[in-house]
Design an enzyme around this catalytic site. Sequence first.
Site, mmCIF file in Angstrom:
data_model
loop_
_atom_site.group_PDB
_atom_site.id
_atom_site.type_symbol
_atom_site.label_atom_id
_atom_site.label_comp_id
_atom_site.label_asym_id
_atom_site.label_seq_id
_atom_site.Cartn_x
_atom_site.Cartn_y
_atom_site.Cartn_z
ATOM 1 N N TYR A 29 6.979 52.585 84.040
ATOM 2 C CA TYR A 29 6.357 50.935 83.078
ATOM 3 C C TYR A 29 6.519 49.516 83.959
ATOM 4 O O TYR A 29 5.891 48.662 83.808
ATOM 5 C CB TYR A 29 8.452 51.022 82.130
ATOM 6 C CG TYR A 29 8.520 49.808 81.111
ATOM 7 C CD1 TYR A 29 7.956 49.689 79.236
ATOM 8 C CD2 TYR A 29 8.455 48.876 81.884
ATOM 9 C CE1 TYR A 29 8.216 49.423 79.197
ATOM 10 C CE2 TYR A 29 8.280 47.674 80.805
ATOM 11 C CZ TYR A 29 8.015 48.036 79.214
ATOM 12 O OH TYR A 29 8.386 46.533 78.427
ATOM 13 N N ASP B 241 -14.924 32.084 79.879
ATOM 14 C CA ASP B 241 -14.710 33.835 79.403
ATOM 15 C C ASP B 241 -16.070 34.704 80.291
ATOM 16 O O ASP B 241 -16.678 34.291 79.924
ATOM 17 C CB ASP B 241 -15.703 33.420 78.378
ATOM 18 C CG ASP B 241 -15.360 35.056 76.501
ATOM 19 O OD1 ASP B 241 -15.250 36.092 77.532
ATOM 20 O OD2 ASP B 241 -15.527 34.357 75.910
ATOM 21 N N LYS C 182 -16.523 45.556 77.933
ATOM 22 C CA LYS C 182 -17.639 44.982 77.854
ATOM 23 C C LYS C 182 -17.927 45.195 79.734
ATOM 24 O O LYS C 182 -18.258 46.325 80.052
ATOM 25 C CB LYS C 182 -17.853 43.165 77.712
ATOM 26 C CG LYS C 182 -17.189 43.010 76.269
ATOM 27 C CD LYS C 182 -17.158 43.501 75.141
ATOM 28 C CE LYS C 182 -16.666 43.172 74.503
ATOM 29 N NZ LYS C 182 -16.423 41.778 73.883
ATOM 30 N N ARG D 129 -24.299 38.719 62.530
ATOM 31 C CA ARG D 129 -23.946 37.335 63.093
ATOM 32 C C ARG D 129 -24.458 36.681 62.564
ATOM 33 O O ARG D 129 -25.509 36.017 62.982
ATOM 34 C CB ARG D 129 -24.178 37.670 65.104
ATOM 35 C CG ARG D 129 -23.363 38.219 65.757
ATOM 36 C CD ARG D 129 -21.548 38.109 65.502
ATOM 37 N NE ARG D 129 -20.546 38.654 66.686
ATOM 38 C CZ ARG D 129 -19.516 38.317 66.386
ATOM 39 N NH1 ARG D 129 -19.161 38.901 65.003
ATOM 40 N NH2 ARG D 129 -18.394 39.594 67.014
ATOM 41 N N PHE E 254 -15.397 38.898 59.060
ATOM 42 C CA PHE E 254 -16.591 39.552 59.191
ATOM 43 C C PHE E 254 -16.050 41.162 59.114
ATOM 44 O O PHE E 254 -16.759 41.692 58.628
ATOM 45 C CB PHE E 254 -17.194 39.584 59.357
ATOM 46 C CG PHE E 254 -17.110 38.855 61.745
ATOM 47 C CD1 PHE E 254 -16.077 38.286 62.168
ATOM 48 C CD2 PHE E 254 -16.784 39.978 62.338
ATOM 49 C CE1 PHE E 254 -15.281 37.570 63.071
ATOM 50 C CE2 PHE E 254 -15.700 40.419 63.692
ATOM 51 C CZ PHE E 254 -15.623 38.892 63.943
HETATM 52 C C1 LIG Z 1 -15.398 41.102 73.038
HETATM 53 C C2 LIG Z 1 -15.250 39.084 73.035
HETATM 54 C C3 LIG Z 1 -14.064 38.773 73.515
HETATM 55 C C4 LIG Z 1 -12.488 39.842 72.806
HETATM 56 O O1 LIG Z 1 -12.652 40.389 73.585
HETATM 57 P P1 LIG Z 1 -11.786 42.281 72.839
HETATM 58 O O2 LIG Z 1 -11.687 42.533 74.670
HETATM 59 O O3 LIG Z 1 -12.442 42.105 72.279
HETATM 60 O O4 LIG Z 1 -10.249 41.449 72.265
HETATM 61 C C5 LIG Z 1 -14.331 37.080 73.814
HETATM 62 N N1 LIG Z 1 -15.570 37.328 74.471
HETATM 63 C C6 LIG Z 1 -16.745 37.129 74.608
HETATM 64 C C7 LIG Z 1 -17.648 37.104 74.337
HETATM 65 C C8 LIG Z 1 -16.609 38.615 73.019
HETATM 66 O O5 LIG Z 1 -17.957 39.016 74.015
#
Ligand SMILES: *Cc1c(COP(=O)(O)O)cnc(C)c1O
Length: 472
Positions: A85, A228, A271, A395, A462
């Site tokens: 944990y 991001d 990603k 989109r 969406f």
């Molecule tokens: C997928 C994504 C997110 C959010 O991430 P999750 O893992 O799906 O919560 C944020 N910003 C971008 C550009 C993304 O492609």
Amino acid sequence: MNQPVSRTMGQQFGRRSWAEPWKIKMVEPLTVTTREERQKALEEAGYNTFLLRSEDVYIDLLTDSGTSAMSDRQWAGMMLGDEAYAGSRNFYHLETAIQTYYGYKYVVPTHQGRGAENLLSQAAIRLGDHVPGNMYFTTTRFHQEHAGATFHDVIIDEAHDTASLHPFKGNIDLDKLQRLIDQVGADKIPYVCLAVTVNMAGGQPVSMANARAVRELTARYGIKIYLDATRAVENALFIQEREEGYSDKSLAEILREFCSYSDGATMSGKKDHLVNIGGWLATNDRELFEEARNLVVVYEGLHTYGGMAGRDMEAMAIGIEESVNVDYMRSRIGQVRYLGDLLDQWGIPFMKPVGGHAIFLDARAFYPQLEQDQFPAQTLAAELYLDSGIRAMERGIVSAGRDQVTGDHHRPKLELTRLTIPRRVYTQAHMDVVAESLKAVYEARESTRGLRMVYEPKYLRFFQARFERLPG
Ligand SMILES: *Cc1c(COP(=O)(O)O)cnc(C)c1O
């Protein structure tokens, strides 16, 4: 810097073919359905590809999120999960990988990217603040607004132009940013949200020069920058290919330099990191770290797992290292370009130049007869599924949601249908099938009717909205 940007990797290396730097060790069968079965499945799903069952899908290009194939090393790492944990060994591996490749000091793990967005928004935003960003992303903007901020798009105008061949269409427009600072005051801007690459603009990259310039501008006002960083490694390949002075630098070096112009990042590990689940928030700001580490126990889990199993963290740590391999990244983005080149040969309209993770079809150009309120991009996704069982996603106006104040639809200039390519999952033959199906859908475009929305959820509509075909 202004090199031609839409070309196959084969052309780049003088007509020699290239291939993925891996071979296939395990296969997963796909289902092939009939048109009647697909029609039924589509009606049951309310013409929303998010509501289809995956077993009714042949080639799944809904998203590149959490759909990657893991390597044998990552699967081996899964067996080394330390499911304690607190203080799992895998957390420290992950923390070290993030510190090494991204360069931030403090790391807070989360279950996925939006968990990190929630923590950052809650920790940094006060009611009445303003957050500028390059275009927007659905969950990112949601969390910023939910925490009381107003979002402002400060991306360059070229990003909204489907025909512009600008090599870094994700860049921030410094004049727009300056104007916002003058208008609302620097003390009302907790941070600039810099997305790399820009998902909603078509996976378009941000240049190193732009990141550096945004840093210089915001530093004068004491405004922070949070990336991001979801596809920052893909972004690094574009910098290596297109920006002067970077062709000899490794992806890892480019990534480190890029991150050095920011104060921290939110990350969707689903990603770039080549895993099926996971995310993190990282920062160099000790105070924000303390706050986020405190909040994470409320929303995600203890600060050494944040909603992930130990094995998930191990797979992610290994995925981070694999993602900066340049041969892998060339094959990744090369496959997207291969599909783009096929579509281009057949005159099928899509956003150019091709970005990092997806082809964004221009649904307005497919269906000029449809008003935006008849959901052209949603319609195109439905037609593609019907033709061949390929799953894409909308989109456009549906994803953009409604204005919080007026209640009307946000009406984005871009009305796109996204074909997102999962990492290390599909072959070149699959890409051929996708292109051929799109050709058929394009040829039938004039007789295609639009949709109307019959159910609309309140948040991120969406995902769950339902539609019916308009009568002929
Ligand atoms: C997928 C994504 C997110 C959010 O991430 P999750 O893992 O799906 O919560 C944020 N910003 C971008 C550009 C993304 O492609």
